[in-house]
Design a protein around this motif. Structure first.
Motif, PDB file in Angstrom:
ATOM      1  N   VAL A  39      50.158  42.988 -13.347  1.00  0.00           N
ATOM      2  CA  VAL A  39      51.553  44.084 -12.914  1.00  0.00           C
ATOM      3  C   VAL A  39      51.957  44.825 -14.127  1.00  0.00           C
ATOM      4  CG1 VAL A  39      54.625  43.421 -12.540  1.00  0.00           C
ATOM      5  CG2 VAL A  39      52.607  41.365 -12.427  1.00  0.00           C
ATOM      6  N   ILE A  40      52.364  45.819 -13.626  1.00  0.00           N
ATOM      7  CA  ILE A  40      52.941  47.085 -14.464  1.00  0.00           C
ATOM      8  C   ILE A  40      54.475  47.102 -13.753  1.00  0.00           C
ATOM      9  CG2 ILE A  40      52.517  49.250 -15.194  1.00  0.00           C
ATOM     10  CD1 ILE A  40      49.639  49.621 -14.755  1.00  0.00           C
ATOM     11  N   CYS A  41      54.930  47.563 -14.920  1.00  0.00           N
ATOM     12  CA  CYS A  41      56.379  47.517 -14.973  1.00  0.00           C
ATOM     13  C   CYS A  41      56.868  49.554 -15.030  1.00  0.00           C
ATOM     14  CB  CYS A  41      58.002  46.847 -15.932  1.00  0.00           C
ATOM     15  SG  CYS A  41      57.379  45.183 -15.097  1.00  0.00           S
ATOM     16  N   THR A  42      57.003  49.887 -14.692  1.00  0.00           N
ATOM     17  CA  THR A  42      57.555  51.134 -15.027  1.00  0.00           C
ATOM     18  C   THR A  42      58.501  52.305 -14.619  1.00  0.00           C
ATOM     19  OG1 THR A  42      55.775  53.490 -15.459  1.00  0.00           O
ATOM     20  CG2 THR A  42      55.916  52.514 -12.958  1.00  0.00           C
ATOM     21  N   THR A  43      58.865  53.517 -14.918  1.00  0.00           N
ATOM     22  CA  THR A  43      60.085  54.432 -13.741  1.00  0.00           C
ATOM     23  C   THR A  43      59.563  56.036 -13.797  1.00  0.00           C
ATOM     24  OG1 THR A  43      62.188  55.198 -14.289  1.00  0.00           O
ATOM     25  CG2 THR A  43      60.549  55.217 -16.361  1.00  0.00           C
ATOM     26  N   GLY A  73      55.221  53.800 -19.623  1.00  0.00           N
ATOM     27  CA  GLY A  73      55.921  55.019 -20.034  1.00  0.00           C
ATOM     28  C   GLY A  73      55.430  55.677 -20.919  1.00  0.00           C
ATOM     29  N   THR A  74      56.454  57.256 -20.948  1.00  0.00           N
ATOM     30  CA  THR A  74      56.184  57.923 -22.088  1.00  0.00           C
ATOM     31  C   THR A  74      57.345  58.335 -22.270  1.00  0.00           C
ATOM     32  OG1 THR A  74      55.158  59.287 -20.392  1.00  0.00           O
ATOM     33  CG2 THR A  74      55.706  60.053 -22.238  1.00  0.00           C
ATOM     34  N   PRO A  84      55.566  57.410 -16.505  1.00  0.00           N
ATOM     35  CA  PRO A  84      54.141  57.842 -17.064  1.00  0.00           C
ATOM     36  C   PRO A  84      53.352  58.622 -16.917  1.00  0.00           C
ATOM     37  CG  PRO A  84      54.517  56.421 -15.763  1.00  0.00           C
ATOM     38  CD  PRO A  84      55.305  56.257 -15.592  1.00  0.00           C
ATOM     39  N   ALA A  85      52.245  59.410 -18.214  1.00  0.00           N
ATOM     40  CA  ALA A  85      51.894  60.288 -17.704  1.00  0.00           C
ATOM     41  C   ALA A  85      50.633  60.037 -17.030  1.00  0.00           C
ATOM     42  CB  ALA A  85      50.389  60.115 -19.198  1.00  0.00           C
ATOM     43  N   ILE A  88      50.752  57.016 -10.955  1.00  0.00           N
ATOM     44  CA  ILE A  88      51.225  56.005 -10.480  1.00  0.00           C
ATOM     45  C   ILE A  88      50.047  54.940  -9.299  1.00  0.00           C
ATOM     46  CG2 ILE A  88      53.029  54.387  -8.931  1.00  0.00           C
ATOM     47  CD1 ILE A  88      54.358  55.771 -11.367  1.00  0.00           C
ATOM     48  N   ALA A  89      49.738  55.997  -9.452  1.00  0.00           N
ATOM     49  CA  ALA A  89      48.716  55.648  -8.060  1.00  0.00           C
ATOM     50  C   ALA A  89      47.500  55.106  -8.734  1.00  0.00           C
ATOM     51  CB  ALA A  89      47.896  57.062  -7.019  1.00  0.00           C
ATOM     52  N   GLU A  90      46.854  55.836  -9.923  1.00  0.00           N
ATOM     53  CA  GLU A  90      46.458  55.132 -11.298  1.00  0.00           C
ATOM     54  C   GLU A  90      46.566  53.860 -11.164  1.00  0.00           C
ATOM     55  OE1 GLU A  90      44.946  56.683 -15.387  1.00  0.00           O
ATOM     56  OE2 GLU A  90      45.235  58.473 -13.601  1.00  0.00           O
TER      57      GLU A  90
END
Length: 219
Positions: A39-43, A73-74, A84-85, A88-90
């Motif tokens: 799982v990756i959590c991001t914004t 995230g950055t 994040p740099a 999201i598809a990656e």
């Protein structure tokens, strides 16, 4: 039943929008999902980095195999993380599930949206819109982020109390979510209001308390 099962969160990207508990929902979903996958959590906006997960600026397959659940995230001002740099598809190709907090509400339970909001990633499988039951019975001016937009969309005065009918008018006019989750529904009156809201919408509606770990399907 785990929250991810209730909301039928599947592999791919799930976006969280609205007000009243997006960050808590993201990490609650992550805890359940990581039992059987990565799982990756991001914004796509800005969040504070979690204390309970590694917060990284980039990931690869090796990192995900080793850590299984991370926040990506950055680094941004005020100690926050921005988008994040890595696209999201990656990220979605590197983990089973990506959970993206795609909105900001300044801690208020209701969010009305301007045209550029929420920032839903391309390829998102489903969007869950949250609304805090703590808004019911309280004036819009105390509970709504983007108050002017809310009043335009609902025809309400900023001094009028939030009702299930007003919340439904907002959600119907925006049409942003595949599913609605009414958080902070910790009392009988709050659950009754959530049920009234559910009866006014034609999409799946859920309610409960993310803090207490209690939830149910209303429609």
């Amino acid at each position: 039943m785990d929250l991810w099962e209730l909301l039928d969160v599947r592999p791919g990207v799930t976006a969280l929008a609205g007000g009243g508990g997006k960050t808590t929902m993201m990490y609650t979903l992550a805890r359940g999902l990581m039992a059987s996958g990565t799982v990756i959590c991001t914004t796509t906006t800005r969040i504070f980095p979690p204390a309970h997960l590694p917060a990284l600026d980039r990931v690869d397959r090796g990192v995900m195999a080793r850590l299984r659940c991370v926040c990506v995230g950055t680094p941004a001002p005020e100690g926050k993380l921005a988008a994040p740099a890595q696209p999201i598809a990656e990220l979605a190709a590197l983990a089973d599930c990506v959970l993206a907090e795609a909105d900001g509400s300044r801690g208020l339970p209701v969010k009305a949206h301007q045209p550029h909001e929420p920032v839903i990633p391309a390829g998102t499988g489903q969007t869950v819109v949250l609304l805090g039951a703590s808004a019911f019975g309280r004036p819009a001016r105390e509970t709504v982020h983007r108050l002017e937009t809310f009043c335009q969309l609902t025809g309400m005065s900023p001094y009028a109390a939030i009702t299930p009918e007003a919340a439904a008018a907002l959600l119907r006019s925006e049409g942003l979510g595949d599913k609605i989750f009414v958080n902070q529904a910790e009392t009988r009156s709050a659950l009754d209001a959530a049920r009234k809201l559910a009866a006014l919408l034609d999409c799946p509606v859920f309610a409960g308390s993310l803090q207490r770990g209690e939830w149910e399907c209303l429609s």
